[in-house]
Design a protein around this motif. Structure first.
Motif, PDB file in Angstrom:
ATOM      1  N   ARG A 148       0.841  -1.189   0.000  1.00  0.00           N
ATOM      2  CA  ARG A 148       0.000   0.000   0.000  1.00  0.00           C
ATOM      3  C   ARG A 148       0.880   1.245   0.000  1.00  0.00           C
ATOM      4  O   ARG A 148       1.949   1.259   0.614  1.00  0.00           O
ATOM      5  N   GLU A 151      -8.647   1.924   0.140  1.00  0.00           N
ATOM      6  CA  GLU A 151      -8.665   1.524  -1.267  1.00  0.00           C
ATOM      7  C   GLU A 151      -7.802   2.469  -2.108  1.00  0.00           C
ATOM      8  O   GLU A 151      -7.107   2.021  -3.027  1.00  0.00           O
ATOM      9  N   GLU A 169      -4.322   1.389  -1.566  1.00  0.00           N
ATOM     10  CA  GLU A 169      -4.043   0.131  -2.251  1.00  0.00           C
ATOM     11  C   GLU A 169      -3.927   0.339  -3.761  1.00  0.00           C
ATOM     12  O   GLU A 169      -3.097  -0.300  -4.420  1.00  0.00           O
TER      13      GLU A 169
END
Length: 295
Positions: A3, A149, A152
Motif C-alpha cells: 500500500r 482503497e 491500495e
C-alpha cells in the motif's frame, strides 16, 4: 499487496438532527502521525477514531477533519441574544460608574462585545446526543474503506515499478559476475608481467610475495558482494509478494543494495565493472524514491 502511504477520501452524512462532512488524507512519514480536527461536544469520538485508524494504518502523516452542523443552523458562529443583552447591560453599568468617578473610557466596539463569554457561540460545538457519536462512527467506516482503497490503488501502481528496478539490479548483478570473471584473467596476466619486472630488478622474498599476493586477491574479490546482492534481490521480491506494511524493510534493503554497489565500485579495478556498479547505484536510487511512498 503493498500500500502507498498517500491517500484521500471524503464523505457526507446526516443523523440525529445534524449533518456532517469528512475528509481523510495522508502523506509520507517515517511512522504513524495522526492529526484530528474534530468539533467539540462529542464525548469519546476522538479516542474511538484514533483507535480505529491506529488499527488500520502502520505509517503515514494522517489528517482527519470532521465538520459538524446542526440541521437548520447556519454554518459558523451565532449570537446568543440573551447573553448579548446581559453584556450590553454590564457595559452600560460600567460606563455609568466611570462617568460618576470621572474616568474616561474608550468607546466600546462590537468586537469587544463579541469577545465576552458566551455572546458568540458555535452551534456545531454545543453538546450533542450520545446517539450522534454512534452515528458518526458508523458513517466513518465507508470513509476509511475508501481511504484504504486509494492507498491500495496507488500501491498496485508502485509494485510494477519496484519490480522493474529489482529486475534491473538482478541483471546487473549477473553482468558484474561476468565482468569480474573477465577481469581475473586480465589482472592475472598484468600481475605476472609486473612480477617478472620486479624479479628482474631486485631479489624478492618468496614468503612476503605470497602474503602480498593474497592481500591483493582478497581486496579485489567481489564474490561476497555478488552473493549478498543476489540474496537481497530474493528478499525484496519476497517482501513485495508478502505485501502489507513492508515499507520499512524495503527501505532497509535499499540501504543494503547501496552498500554492496559502493563496495563493488571500490573493489572493481576495472572500467567495465565500475560502469556496472554505477548503473546499479542509479537503479537503487530509483527504487529508493519509490520505496519512500510504501507503507
Amino acid at each position: 499487496m503493498i500500500r502507498s502511504m498517500t491517500g484521500i477520501a471524503t464523505g457526507r452524512g446526516a443523523a440525529e438532527g445534524h449533518g456532517w462532512s469528512w475528509e481523510l488524507r495522508a502523506v509520507n512519514a517515517r511512522g504513524l502521525d495522526l492529526r484530528m480536527r474534530l468539533p467539540e461536544g462529542v464525548p469519546g469520538l476522538e479516542a474511538a477514531l484514533r483507535a480505529r485508524l491506529g488499527a488500520a494504518l502502520a505509517r503515514g502523516s494522517v489528517t482527519l477533519s470532521l465538520r459538524l452542523v446542526p440541521d437548520g443552523a447556519a454554518a459558523g458562529p451565532a449570537i446568543d441574544a440573551t447573553r448579548l443583552d446581559a453584556a450590553l447591560g454590564a457595559v452600560a453599568e460600567v460606563e455609568a460608574r466611570a462617568a460618576v468617578a470621572g474616568v474616561a473610557l474608550a468607546p466600546v466596539r462590537a468586537t469587544d462585545l463579541l469577545s465576552m463569554g458566551g455572546v458568540l457561540s458555535d452551534a456545531a460545538a454545543e453538546a450533542v446526543p450520545e446517539a450522534l457519536r454512534a452515528a458518526l462512527l458508523a458513517d466513518f467506516e465507508p470513509v476509511l474503506a475508501a481511504f484504504l482503497e486509494s492507498r491500495e490503488a496507488e500501491g498496485r501502481a508502485l509494485a510494477p515499478a519496484l519490480r522493474r528496478e529489482i529486475d534491473t539490479i538482478e541483471r546487473l548483478t549477473g553482468a558484474a559476475a561476468a565482468a569480474a570473471g573477465d577481469r581475473e584473467a586480465a589482472a592475472a596476466e598484468a600481475l605476472r608481467a609486473a612480477l617478472d619486472r620486479v624479479r628482474a630488478a631486485v631479489e624478492v622474498d618468496a614468503a612476503r610475495l605470497a602474503q602480498e599476493l593474497a592481500l591483493i586477491a582478497v581486496k579485489a574479490d567481489v564474490a561476497e558482494e555478488l552473493d549478498r546482492l543476489a540474496a537481497h534481490v530474493a528478499q525484496a521480491r519476497a517482501l513485495l509478494d508478502e505485501g502489507g506494511a513492508v515499507g520499512r524493510r524495503l527501505d532497509f534493503l535499499t540501504q543494503e543494495f547501496t552498500r554492496e554497489a559502493n563496495t563493488l565500485c571500490s573493489k572493481s579495478g576495472d572500467t567495465a565493472l565500475t560502469r556496472i556498479g554505477l548503473e546499479m547505484k542509479a537503479a537503487v536510487d530509483r527504487m529508493r524514491e519509490q520505496v519512500q511512498n510504501v507503507e
